[in-house]
Structure formats: C-alpha cells, structure tokens
Design a protein around this motif. Structure first.
Motif, short mmCIF file in Angstrom:
data_model
loop_
_atom_site.label_atom_id
_atom_site.label_comp_id
_atom_site.label_asym_id
_atom_site.label_seq_id
_atom_site.Cartn_x
_atom_site.Cartn_y
_atom_site.Cartn_z
N UNK A 92 5.32 -7.26 8.05
CA UNK A 92 6.15 -7.96 7.06
C UNK A 92 7.06 -8.96 7.77
N UNK B 161 1.65 -8.42 2.99
CA UNK B 161 0.90 -7.73 4.05
C UNK B 161 -0.28 -8.61 4.48
N UNK C 286 -12.07 -4.26 0.35
CA UNK C 286 -10.73 -4.65 -0.05
C UNK C 286 -10.75 -6.01 -0.76
N UNK D 227 0.17 -5.64 -2.09
CA UNK D 227 1.12 -5.03 -1.15
C UNK D 227 1.54 -3.65 -1.63
N UNK E 205 -1.41 -1.22 -1.24
CA UNK E 205 -1.69 -0.87 0.16
C UNK E 205 -0.69 0.16 0.66
N UNK E 206 0.57 0.00 0.27
CA UNK E 206 1.59 0.95 0.75
C UNK E 206 1.43 2.29 0.03
N UNK F 103 10.49 -1.60 1.29
CA UNK F 103 9.83 -2.17 2.48
C UNK F 103 9.55 -3.65 2.30
N UNK F 104 9.21 -4.02 1.07
CA UNK F 104 8.75 -5.39 0.82
C UNK F 104 9.88 -6.36 0.53
#
Lengths: 138, 405
Positions: A28, A76, A117, B345, B348-349, B403-404
C-alpha cells in the motif's frame, strides 16, 4: 542495476516481513510512490481488461529504453504495479524479453497473478513483454 | 423448531478447512453452495455400485441407473410442483436451459416481435437473447431499474405489448439479492399472450417455489446452488410449449426414429436430453433436494432472513459502507462498497482473514453501470452461516478499511 539485481533486492526486502499484514502495508505504501498517470493516458487503448480491477499501462520508447507508466483503481493492484515497474521500467527491450517473472512468486504474491483473479496483472506482465518484443524490432 | 446450525454444519466437511491459517468463513453461497456429505456420498455410491448408461441397456445395472435417474426427475417435479414429470428437463445448468428456450423459439419469432429482459440480469441471461434477436430480426427491450436497483414495474407496463413474445427475468438478482415481483410480471405478460421464463438460480435455494401456482411458462435452476453438484440443472416448461419448440442439440437419446432422410424426435423430456447426461449429478441433485427438504425450506428461509437482517445491521455500523439494492424485498445477499476503496482490495484482505466473498461486477455490468461503480463486494449468506461469522466479517472489514485508508 540489472533486472535480476532489482528482483533479488525485492525478494530480500519482502523476506523481512513476518506476516501478510506487513507485506500488504508495504505494498500500500509502494502504491503511493507510483508516478501519477495522466487521465488522458487512461484510455481504452491503454486499458488492460480484467473483471476485478482496471489496469492502464502506457509505454514510450526513448533512447533505447522503455518508459512505462501505469495505474489501477485498486490499491493492492497499484502496489504490485509499483513492484513491476521498479523492475521493468527504463530497461531495454532485450533485457525485458530475457527476464524471468518468477520473483513475484518468491515474494509471496503469486495469488495476485493467477489468471483466476482476472485482475489484469497477469495480462499486464504479458503486455510489458509484448511491448518489449515490439520495440525490439525497431 | 429450533434451527440447529451447529449440527447442520457437521454435514459439510469443507467447513473444517483452514484458509491462510484461519477457519474458513464461506460467504460466497450465491456463486455456489457447499455440499453436504450425503450428496458427496451419493456420487461415490453411484460409481461404486451402479455406474451404467441409462435408457438403453437391458442389463440390471443400466436399469438400476435409469431408475435412480428418473426417480430424481420425480423428486424435482414434486419439490417444484410441476404438473407432469416430463416437464422437467435435465440440463447442465441455467445457461444451458436458457439456450434451449432461446434457440427453441427461433422458428416461432420473427421481425416485429419483441423480447423483454430485465435490467437486473447476469451476462449469461442477456447474451442468448441478443443472439436470438439478431437471428430473428426481433427487438430486445430492457426493463429499467429505479434508483434503489428495483425493477421499474411502471416502465414494464409501458414496454409490454401485443408484440411481446417472451419476457425473461431472474427471480432474485445475483448481484444485489433483490426479489423481483415475478407474480405480477407473469400476470401482466400473460394478459398480452407473452410467455415468461424465470431464472431461479438465486431463488430456489432460499425458498420453495410452486410452478403451478406461479403459472410460469418456463423456469430454470442449477443444482450447485442447492447443495448439489456442479454441471447439473433443469429446465421446466409447460408440456404443450415443450412439445412445440424445436430442440437445438441433436444426438443420441433425443430421437425415436432415424434414417438419412429424416429423424423423428423422441417425446419430451428426452427430446431435449441429447447424449449421455450427467447421471451421477442428476441423482445427487435429487439427494440434495431431499437434504434441504429434511431441514425444511420454511426453516431455512426464516433463519436466513434473521442472518440477513443481522448482517445488514452489522455492516451498516461501519463508517462509509454503502449497500446497493438495500430494499425490503431481498434475500441473502449484501452488495457493498466502502467509500474510497476498491472492492478488489477489500476482497483480497478479507481472504487473508479466511473470509470468502465475491468482488467485482458479478457478471452484471449493466447493474454496475446503473450505480456508476466498477464493482462491489458481495457477501452471500446461506443457512450454513452463523451469527458469529458475521461478527468476524464485520471485524475483518473494519481492519481492511483501516489498512487501506
């Protein structure tokens, strides 16, 4: 630095992380280091289609080297783009063609590259290689 | 009766699995449901004990397999309350079923005719009709959505006319979980002599469907969303309609008489079941329905409604979380985004926390365009989920968000 050296450095950097959260936090952070991509470059021509998150990749050929600039909607994904550009940006087509991309696996980010993905990253690596092949002929 | 979810979870071996060192929390039930042991066992039982091709052998094994296969058809007829057993056609799933109808009508539809589909459709539900309209020079019309994501019934009443030949929509939207007013749509369509095909892929697992009461012309569902195996589904059609439409797949099993000059098709349902079918899958589909009926669809519905209500409240507690299609009439799905983040995002987390959700467009790009978003995170619940899992989900989303940001 050669592509190989850069990859080795990254593998070393990532080996210091104990768990996935640190790794993700680092990615990040890396996402914020990417050069800003001008909106005019985020066009259909530069769009790498993926179902999950859009990725744009633009390439310019200058003084025998390829200049890449890229962006994504997802952070990400952007972090991984930053990693890829750290390795492949401003390299000659020949270096890129001969390079190996297995370092992504070695830094533990393989899951983001699986075609399943469908996030455009798998296609992005392919596209980087295609540009290298195209410019190599020039 | 108390719905004993702890006990029920014991029927699903996969729920013991660890993902990234965490206990799996499966919130992707709308993509595919998990499989109970009895269904898994029925497949191995078939291959261990009576694997044989159906409808042709005179030997005992073939008879045993044929009997089990046809028994499954009977179970589906009874569960969905079709009038005749032969109105149930086994297919590879809803996509296959829809293609049987769209191709079957090629000779019955022409220039000037119109097909109506809903704006809440999955890609697989749009493409076959586009192909059909192209081939027949007919016109495809779309029922628009209102601002909440519900079908605009008023607009539908304006679209439908004597030119409308077929109306097609899903019972429950896969992307948002909205329950469509199919009873009303069927009634209105019939008043114009238009036929209706309902895709029950997302509804059949959550509530019991009575085909005769609905008076629907065609209906389809997939086994793998009903605790059954993948690659199996069925198409229901009213007998007189199935007799009228042409099969699009030729092959063995579907003929009664073949010479090089002419082939006579077999009677329904066999007319539409060309080739060797997924025999073990069909039998397992029957077992899956038995399993779900043993839990009771009314109990499932009540429990899932409570789960949905709890999950919606829990997620709404999170700052910046926007739910799409947050309407009264919905089931088991929460589609959301967190402002300033991308669904990829978040997904994924969440995966790192062992939580399986779906992210992206859910193969429903027109719906995402309607809300002007690139995609959503979709949490889809089922009776195997617990309230504790929803608490863990809330915690994981909050962690992902911090986190993001």
């Amino acid at each position: 630095m050669t592509i190989e050296n850069l990859q080795e450095n990254l593998i070393e950097d990532f080996s210091f992380f104990d768990d996935w959260t640190q790794k993700y936090e680092y990615m990040i952070e890396l996402s914020k280091t990417l050069d800003k991509m001008d909106d005019s470059l985020k066009n259909d021509e530069n769009l790498i289609k993926g179902c999950q998150s859009k990725v744009w990749l633009n390439a310019d050929f200058k003084d025998g080297k390829i200049n890449f600039i890229a962006d994504s909607e997802a952070i990400i994904t952007k972090g991984i783009i930053a990693i890829l550009l750290m390795v492949f940006n401003n390299k000659t087509p020949d270096e890129i063609i001969k390079s190996d991309v297995s370092f992504i696996e070695k830094i533990g980010l393989k899951e983001h590259l699986s075609p399943n993905r469908a996030n455009g990253l798998y296609s992005m690596i392919k596209q980087i290689k295609f540009y290298a092949i195209a410019y190599n002929k020039k | 009766m108390k719905f004993d979810v702890k006990n029920i979870r014991e029927d699903f071996p996969i729920l013991k699995k660890q993902i990234n060192g965490k206990q799996l929390i499966y919130f992707d039930n709308a993509a595919t449901s998990q499989t109970p042991t009895c269904v898994i066992n029925s497949i191995s039982d078939y291959y261990n004990n009576y694997n044989s091709n159906i409808h042709r052998g005179v030997h005992s094994l073939s008879e045993e397999a044929t009997e089990a296969y046809e028994k499954a058809r009977g179970k589906i007829q009874i569960h969905f309350n079709a009038k005749h057993k032969e109105e149930i056609i086994f297919t590879s799933g809803t996509t296959h079923s829809i293609n049987i109808v769209s191709n079957g009508f090629l000779n019955l539809i022409g220039e000037g005719d119109e097909i109506i589909v809903s704006g809440l459709e999955h890609h697989s539900n749009i493409v076959p009709w586009q192909m059909m309209c192209k081939k027949t020079n007919s016109k495809l019309k779309v029922i628009p959505l209102d601002k909440n994501g519900e079908l605009d019934l008023k607009e539908f009443k304006n679209l439908v006319s004597k030119k409308t030949k077929l109306v097609f929509l899903n019972h429950v939207s896969n992307a948002l979980g909205i329950i469509n007013p199919i009873e009303e749509i069927i009634q209105i369509s019939h008043s114009y002599n238009a036929l209706v095909l309902i895709d029950g892929a997302q509804s059949a697992a959550h509530f019991k469907i009575d085909l005769q009461k609905l008076n629907v012309d065609f209906f389809t569902a997939s086994a793998h969303k009903l605790c059954g195996p993948t690659g199996v589904g069925f198409l229901y059609g009213k007998k007189e309609l199935l007799e009228k439409i042409e099969p699009f797949m030729g092959g063995g099993e579907m003929i009664s008489d073949v010479t090089f000059e002419k082939t006579t098709y077999a009677e329904i349902p066999h007319k539409f079941e060309a080739g060797t079918p997924n025999i073990s899958g069909v039998i397992a589909f029957g077992v899956a329905l038995d399993y779900m009926n043993s839990l009771g669809f009314e109990n499932i519905r009540q429990y899932e409604d409570k789960l949905l209500k709890y999950a919606t409240e829990k997620l709404k507690e999170i700052d910046g979380l926007i739910i799409y299609g947050d309407v009264k009439n919905k089931t088991s799905v929460i589609s959301f985004n967190i402002s300033g983040t991308h669904s990829y995002d978040i997904g994924s987390i969440l995966d790192k926390y062992g939580v399986a959700v779906r992210t992206g467009q859910h193969c429903a790009q027109p719906i995402m365009d309607h809300f002007d978003i690139p995609g959503t995170v979709r949490v889809s619940l089922s009776f195997i989920n617990t309230f504790e899992e929803i608490d863990i989900l809330q915690e994981a989303i909050i962690k992902a968000k911090s986190m993001l940001s």
